[in-house]
Design an enzyme around this catalytic site. Structure first.
Site, PDB file in Angstrom:
ATOM      1  N   THR A 126      42.677  53.408  45.539  1.00  0.00           N
ATOM      2  CA  THR A 126      43.611  53.640  44.512  1.00  0.00           C
ATOM      3  C   THR A 126      43.958  55.033  44.321  1.00  0.00           C
ATOM      4  O   THR A 126      42.839  56.153  44.345  1.00  0.00           O
ATOM      5  CB  THR A 126      42.983  53.064  43.381  1.00  0.00           C
ATOM      6  OG1 THR A 126      43.652  53.665  42.010  1.00  0.00           O
ATOM      7  CG2 THR A 126      41.559  53.323  42.997  1.00  0.00           C
ATOM      8  N   ASP A 127      44.939  55.472  43.712  1.00  0.00           N
ATOM      9  CA  ASP A 127      45.105  56.999  43.350  1.00  0.00           C
ATOM     10  C   ASP A 127      44.437  57.456  41.978  1.00  0.00           C
ATOM     11  O   ASP A 127      44.114  58.734  42.136  1.00  0.00           O
ATOM     12  CB  ASP A 127      46.519  57.059  42.912  1.00  0.00           C
ATOM     13  CG  ASP A 127      47.135  56.433  41.754  1.00  0.00           C
ATOM     14  OD1 ASP A 127      46.416  55.571  41.265  1.00  0.00           O
ATOM     15  OD2 ASP A 127      48.194  56.715  41.442  1.00  0.00           O
ATOM     16  N   GLU A 128      43.597  56.494  41.757  1.00  0.00           N
ATOM     17  CA  GLU A 128      42.700  56.986  40.430  1.00  0.00           C
ATOM     18  C   GLU A 128      41.638  57.668  40.944  1.00  0.00           C
ATOM     19  O   GLU A 128      40.746  58.251  40.422  1.00  0.00           O
ATOM     20  CB  GLU A 128      42.408  55.676  39.751  1.00  0.00           C
ATOM     21  CG  GLU A 128      43.374  55.057  39.230  1.00  0.00           C
ATOM     22  CD  GLU A 128      43.129  53.801  37.853  1.00  0.00           C
ATOM     23  OE1 GLU A 128      41.963  54.122  37.356  1.00  0.00           O
ATOM     24  OE2 GLU A 128      43.857  53.218  37.858  1.00  0.00           O
ATOM     25  N   TYR A 154      35.073  52.816  36.942  1.00  0.00           N
ATOM     26  CA  TYR A 154      36.044  52.022  38.118  1.00  0.00           C
ATOM     27  C   TYR A 154      36.513  52.878  39.279  1.00  0.00           C
ATOM     28  O   TYR A 154      36.099  52.610  40.470  1.00  0.00           O
ATOM     29  CB  TYR A 154      37.316  51.263  37.475  1.00  0.00           C
ATOM     30  CG  TYR A 154      38.312  51.117  38.379  1.00  0.00           C
ATOM     31  CD1 TYR A 154      37.991  50.005  39.259  1.00  0.00           C
ATOM     32  CD2 TYR A 154      39.483  51.919  38.360  1.00  0.00           C
ATOM     33  CE1 TYR A 154      39.117  49.635  39.991  1.00  0.00           C
ATOM     34  CE2 TYR A 154      40.604  51.276  39.325  1.00  0.00           C
ATOM     35  CZ  TYR A 154      40.288  50.374  40.188  1.00  0.00           C
ATOM     36  OH  TYR A 154      41.220  50.066  41.224  1.00  0.00           O
ATOM     37  N   LYS A 158      35.298  53.024  43.130  1.00  0.00           N
ATOM     38  CA  LYS A 158      36.270  53.200  44.271  1.00  0.00           C
ATOM     39  C   LYS A 158      36.260  54.335  45.151  1.00  0.00           C
ATOM     40  O   LYS A 158      36.628  54.190  46.382  1.00  0.00           O
ATOM     41  CB  LYS A 158      37.844  52.881  43.739  1.00  0.00           C
ATOM     42  CG  LYS A 158      37.961  51.635  42.922  1.00  0.00           C
ATOM     43  CD  LYS A 158      38.048  50.327  43.890  1.00  0.00           C
ATOM     44  CE  LYS A 158      39.075  50.342  44.840  1.00  0.00           C
ATOM     45  NZ  LYS A 158      39.067  49.106  45.525  1.00  0.00           N
ATOM     46  N   PRO A 278      38.391  56.338  25.975  1.00  0.00           N
ATOM     47  CA  PRO A 278      37.483  57.512  26.447  1.00  0.00           C
ATOM     48  C   PRO A 278      37.765  57.988  27.794  1.00  0.00           C
ATOM     49  O   PRO A 278      38.140  57.026  28.872  1.00  0.00           O
ATOM     50  CB  PRO A 278      36.348  56.727  26.416  1.00  0.00           C
ATOM     51  CG  PRO A 278      36.184  55.429  25.827  1.00  0.00           C
ATOM     52  CD  PRO A 278      37.716  54.999  25.938  1.00  0.00           C
TER      53      PRO A 278
HETATM   54  P1  NAD Z   1      42.500  41.757  40.800  1.00  0.00           P
HETATM   55  O1  NAD Z   1      41.426  42.222  39.728  1.00  0.00           O
HETATM   56  O2  NAD Z   1      43.653  41.110  40.135  1.00  0.00           O
HETATM   57  O3  NAD Z   1      41.904  40.866  42.005  1.00  0.00           O
HETATM   58  C1  NAD Z   1      40.562  41.043  42.226  1.00  0.00           C
HETATM   59  C2  NAD Z   1      40.267  39.743  43.167  1.00  0.00           C
HETATM   60  O4  NAD Z   1      38.926  40.024  43.552  1.00  0.00           O
HETATM   61  C3  NAD Z   1      39.938  38.807  42.250  1.00  0.00           C
HETATM   62  O5  NAD Z   1      40.651  37.578  42.707  1.00  0.00           O
HETATM   63  C4  NAD Z   1      38.608  38.759  42.375  1.00  0.00           C
HETATM   64  O6  NAD Z   1      38.138  37.190  41.857  1.00  0.00           O
HETATM   65  C5  NAD Z   1      38.082  39.188  43.483  1.00  0.00           C
HETATM   66  N1  NAD Z   1      36.798  39.451  43.577  1.00  0.00           N
HETATM   67  C6  NAD Z   1      36.090  40.320  42.635  1.00  0.00           C
HETATM   68  N2  NAD Z   1      34.986  40.279  42.803  1.00  0.00           N
HETATM   69  C7  NAD Z   1      34.600  39.815  43.976  1.00  0.00           C
HETATM   70  C8  NAD Z   1      33.597  39.707  44.946  1.00  0.00           C
HETATM   71  N3  NAD Z   1      32.238  40.380  44.737  1.00  0.00           N
HETATM   72  N4  NAD Z   1      33.745  38.930  46.238  1.00  0.00           N
HETATM   73  C9  NAD Z   1      34.768  38.500  46.334  1.00  0.00           C
HETATM   74  N5  NAD Z   1      35.810  38.402  45.519  1.00  0.00           N
HETATM   75  C10 NAD Z   1      35.825  39.222  44.323  1.00  0.00           C
HETATM   76  O7  NAD Z   1      42.750  43.192  41.261  1.00  0.00           O
HETATM   77  P2  NAD Z   1      44.209  43.921  42.028  1.00  0.00           P
HETATM   78  O8  NAD Z   1      44.984  44.517  40.890  1.00  0.00           O
HETATM   79  O9  NAD Z   1      45.001  42.742  42.633  1.00  0.00           O
HETATM   80  O10 NAD Z   1      43.685  44.855  43.031  1.00  0.00           O
HETATM   81  C11 NAD Z   1      43.424  44.584  44.276  1.00  0.00           C
HETATM   82  C12 NAD Z   1      42.718  45.946  44.806  1.00  0.00           C
HETATM   83  O11 NAD Z   1      43.804  46.818  44.981  1.00  0.00           O
HETATM   84  C13 NAD Z   1      41.617  46.352  44.217  1.00  0.00           C
HETATM   85  O12 NAD Z   1      40.736  46.870  45.108  1.00  0.00           O
HETATM   86  C14 NAD Z   1      42.148  47.637  43.329  1.00  0.00           C
HETATM   87  O13 NAD Z   1      41.071  48.567  43.242  1.00  0.00           O
HETATM   88  C15 NAD Z   1      43.270  48.170  44.340  1.00  0.00           C
HETATM   89  N6  NAD Z   1      44.210  48.679  43.587  1.00  0.00           N
HETATM   90  C16 NAD Z   1      45.134  48.172  42.483  1.00  0.00           C
HETATM   91  C17 NAD Z   1      46.072  48.755  42.185  1.00  0.00           C
HETATM   92  C18 NAD Z   1      46.856  47.864  40.817  1.00  0.00           C
HETATM   93  O14 NAD Z   1      47.566  48.797  40.239  1.00  0.00           O
HETATM   94  N7  NAD Z   1      46.600  46.798  40.343  1.00  0.00           N
HETATM   95  C19 NAD Z   1      46.498  49.886  42.547  1.00  0.00           C
HETATM   96  C20 NAD Z   1      45.958  50.529  43.463  1.00  0.00           C
HETATM   97  C21 NAD Z   1      44.978  49.936  43.983  1.00  0.00           C
END
Ligand code: NAD
Length: 326
Positions: A126-128, A154, A158, A278
């Site tokens: 993520t960009d975060e 978080y 990451k 925060p």
């Molecule tokens: P989400 O929370 O919707 O989905 C995460 C999934 O991972 C869920 O289905 C959960 O059950 C599964 N999960 C959690 N812990 C687990 C484990 N220990 N073993 C197996 N599965 C597990 O998240 P998202 O928004 O779809 O994000 C997906 C990825 O993309 C993440 O890595 C996040 O950091 C990254 N990301 C998200 C965004 C965004 O805007 N949502 C932006 C950039 C990057």
């Protein structure tokens, strides 16, 4: 036939990516591994569940024995790791599970990928991880060379995972890539996150909580554009590289809220400003020119059309989100 492990494929972006891959690559076997946490919803994949090139496995990426057994059995070619605890507010309340899943889970996947000599390990980041940018410097963007400076538990988890991925590439020669994407929006987004939260609450005439003064800026990318970028990176991206993904759709949070309220024909009086998060990051803005210039990727959606389609999707698919308990 290539076998691809997609972790976290029952979540928001993962489920969109699973569908993208299953439909596009009939000659690939797609294995979706998910722990099915509160954020997962297998109904997101109802339309592809019977495809012959798709399989679901329930399990935890941090469970070393389980993961090694799975790798032994399946002999994956490519790993794409989406699995994560992903909600910043939850990481402020309880960071522990973020370390277990996002850091230890990634390490377990890297160890198994090394042991079973996968062709490619891709980490969805993520960009975060870059921290934030000041609100008054619209000339500044995150590039792949921006030092990591995460603000929340978080983003710190990451960033830790990203460092591990780079270290496994450098130390063990594991063929890795990392992508760092801006905020996603689109179908199947869990309704605790900003855009689906606004749509679901506004459609029920409930107040919309907005942190601080609503001036924090996020760079929004349609989830389909994120999927096309990852598809390209796992096939054409250079091993050892990091690629930023973003669509130059910077909006203040309050602009996003007002756009959605207008589209839904709801009054701005539903907006309620609440105490700021925060450590709340001020501005995220991605420079994706490396991905565009080196791999020829281009975002297809602009925010205005993308958000309109997304709102329509939520209104047409109330069954998917209305019974989710927050
Ligand atoms: P989400 O929370 O919707 O989905 C995460 C999934 O991972 C869920 O289905 C959960 O059950 C599964 N999960 C959690 N812990 C687990 C484990 N220990 N073993 C197996 N599965 C597990 O998240 P998202 O928004 O779809 O994000 C997906 C990825 O993309 C993440 O890595 C996040 O950091 C990254 N990301 C998200 C965004 C965004 O805007 N949502 C932006 C950039 C990057």
């Amino acid at each position: 036939m290539k076998k691809i492990l997609i972790t976290g494929g029952a979540g928001f972006i993962g489920s969109n990516f699973v569908r993208h891959m299953v439909k596009k690559y009939k000659d690939y076997m797609i294995v979706n591994l998910d722990k099915l946490t509160y954020a997962a919803n297998l109904n997101s994949l109802n339309d592809i569940v019977n495809y012959p090139n798709y399989k679901f496995v329930e399990g935890d990426i941090a469970d070393r024995e389980f993961i090694f057994n799975l790798f032994e059995e399946e002999k994956f070619n490519i790993i794409v790791n989406f699995a994560a605890e992903s909600h910043v507010d939850r990481s402020v309340e309880d960071p522990g599970i973020f370390i277990t899943t996002n850091v230890v889970g990634t390490q377990v996947l890297l160890d198994a990928s090394k042991e079973y000599e996968v062709e490619r390990y891709h980490q969805v980041s993520t960009d975060e991880v870059y921290g934030d940018l000041p609100l008054d410097r619209s000339d500044l963007f995150f590039t792949e060379d921006t030092p990591l400076n995460p603000s929340s538990p978080y983003s710190a988890s990451k960033a830790s995972a990203d460092f591990l991925v780079s270290a496994y590439n450098r130390t063990f020669g594991l063929p890795t890539t990392i992508s760092r994407c801006s905020n996603n929006y689109g179908p199947y987004h869990f309704p605790e996150k900003l855009i689906p939260l606004i749509i679901s609450r506004a459609s029920k005439n409930q107040f919309i909580p907005v942190y601080g003064d609503g001036q924090n800026i996020r760079d929004w990318l349609h989830v389909y554009d994120h999927c096309s970028a990852i598809d390209l990176i796992i096939h054409k991206g250079k091993v050892g590289e990091v690629y930023n993904i973003g669509g130059h759709n910077e909006k203040t949070n309050i602009e996003v809220v007002k756009t959605i309220l207008k589209d839904l024909n709801k009054p701005e009086s539903l907006i309620m400003y609440v105490k700021d998060r925060p450590g709340h990051d001020l501005r995220y803005a991605i420079d994706a020119s490396k991905l565009e210039n080196e791999l020829g990727w281009k975002a297809e959606y602009n925010f205005e059309t993308g958000i309109e389609q997304t709102i329509k999707w939520y209104l047409d698919n109330k069954d998917w989100w209305q019974n989710i308990k927050l």
